[in-house]
Design an enzyme around this catalytic site. Sequence first.
Site, short mmCIF file in Angstrom:
data_model
loop_
_atom_site.label_atom_id
_atom_site.label_comp_id
_atom_site.label_asym_id
_atom_site.label_seq_id
_atom_site.Cartn_x
_atom_site.Cartn_y
_atom_site.Cartn_z
N ASP A 81 0.86 -1.18 0.00
CA ASP A 81 0.00 0.00 0.00
C ASP A 81 0.89 1.23 0.00
OD1 ASP A 81 -1.79 2.13 0.89
OD2 ASP A 81 -3.19 0.48 1.28
N GLY B 163 9.73 10.64 -1.82
CA GLY B 163 10.86 10.35 -0.93
C GLY B 163 11.79 9.33 -1.57
N ARG C 92 15.64 9.85 -2.81
CA ARG C 92 16.73 9.02 -2.26
C ARG C 92 17.54 8.35 -3.36
NH1 ARG C 92 17.10 3.70 -0.95
NH2 ARG C 92 14.92 3.36 -1.47
N TYR D 163 -10.95 13.03 -4.03
CA TYR D 163 -10.17 12.69 -5.22
C TYR D 163 -9.53 13.94 -5.83
CZ TYR D 163 -9.21 10.59 -9.82
OH TYR D 163 -8.61 10.15 -10.98
#
Length: 312
Positions: free
Chosen positions: A56, A100, A104, A143
């Site tokens: 998820d 993120g 990275r 949404y």
Amino acid sequence: MRILVTGGAGFIGSHLCERLINDGHEVICLDNFFTGRRENVFQLFDNPRFELIRHDVIEPILLEVDQIYNLACPASPIHYQYNPVKTVKTSVMGAINMLGMAKRVRARILQASTSEVYGDPEVHPQPESYWGNVNCNGIRACYDEGKRLAETLMMDYHRQNNVDTRIARIFNTYGTRMVENDGRVVSNFIVQALKGKELTVYGTGEQTRSFCYVDDLVEGLIRLMNTDGVHDPVNLGNPGEFTMKQLAQEIASLCGIEAAIRYEPLPQDDPKQRKPDITRATELLGWEPRIPLREGLQRTIADFARRLNIPK
Ligand code: NAD
Ligand code: UDP
């Protein structure tokens, strides 16, 4: 390249995974199977360059990839309204987690945004410069606003951290593998017509949408991802504009039936008109849709007839 597709077991995502595999890439398909299905990517299971992960996007994950297509999010109103808080989390926390990761590992990331950022548009057709007309607390807001915030995050990670971002504003897309009961207008009308039932038109049926065949859309997504320096949003859609009554007539006729229409109430905040201005996509990506509505519908109807086991 090694490419991550979140929402890769869904309708658009599965077509994108297939195309990327055919183009010779390694593909990691990540999905929580809320609206996606393993069957959508079955045909890729035997390919050693394909990997499927149940995950998820609201939870962080560590992967090493070159590109990320962030498609995870239910797209049909009945599904995104089923658990609206989760829809917001998926768009916002999903975008943060994928950004993120992009930061990275220095991956390029494309966010699947939507024409819904224009809400019930007062400018027609809609260019990317239009800021939209969204009801921020209506039933579609989970949404629409979720996607608007995902766009904000893309731009801020780009400006603040120099992440190599892309934003695709996708207009209504249809094609093979749409789920029979996902509530979108094309799948509803096709299933109803094939079963000889009345076609459910909401409101007067005078509201318009512009429908893009999924193969055209996938081509646009890939071109956008692989064009350097396009960080501002780009509309991807087919400018052909139809009323829902016209769509019902077209689908009925392609299914060989006389259209019998049942009028039902118009859902709250249902946009009255929608048509993309695709000047930017044409100029920057050299992209425009190639498959006309009739041809795309024929392919889609054939796929539904096969899956529903209805001779056509
Ligand atoms: P879809 O519902 O078929 O696919 C969405 C996929 O995301 C599904 O496989 C679902 O299981 C997965 N998913 C949902 N929440 C998730 C989560 N929290 N974590 C991991 N996976 C999750 O819808 P689609 O039509 O294929 O849409 C794909 C993307 O394109 C979505 O982001 C949607 O907002 C966007 N989009 C689609 C359209 C369209 O007309 N189909 C139009 C505009 C934008
Ligand atoms: N619609 C309809 N009958 C249906 C399903 C939808 O008339 O069975 C209408 C809906 O009210 C909207 C349009 O078709 O005006 C497109 O709906 P969809 O849910 O496919 O996409 P979106 O509203 O998100 O563009």
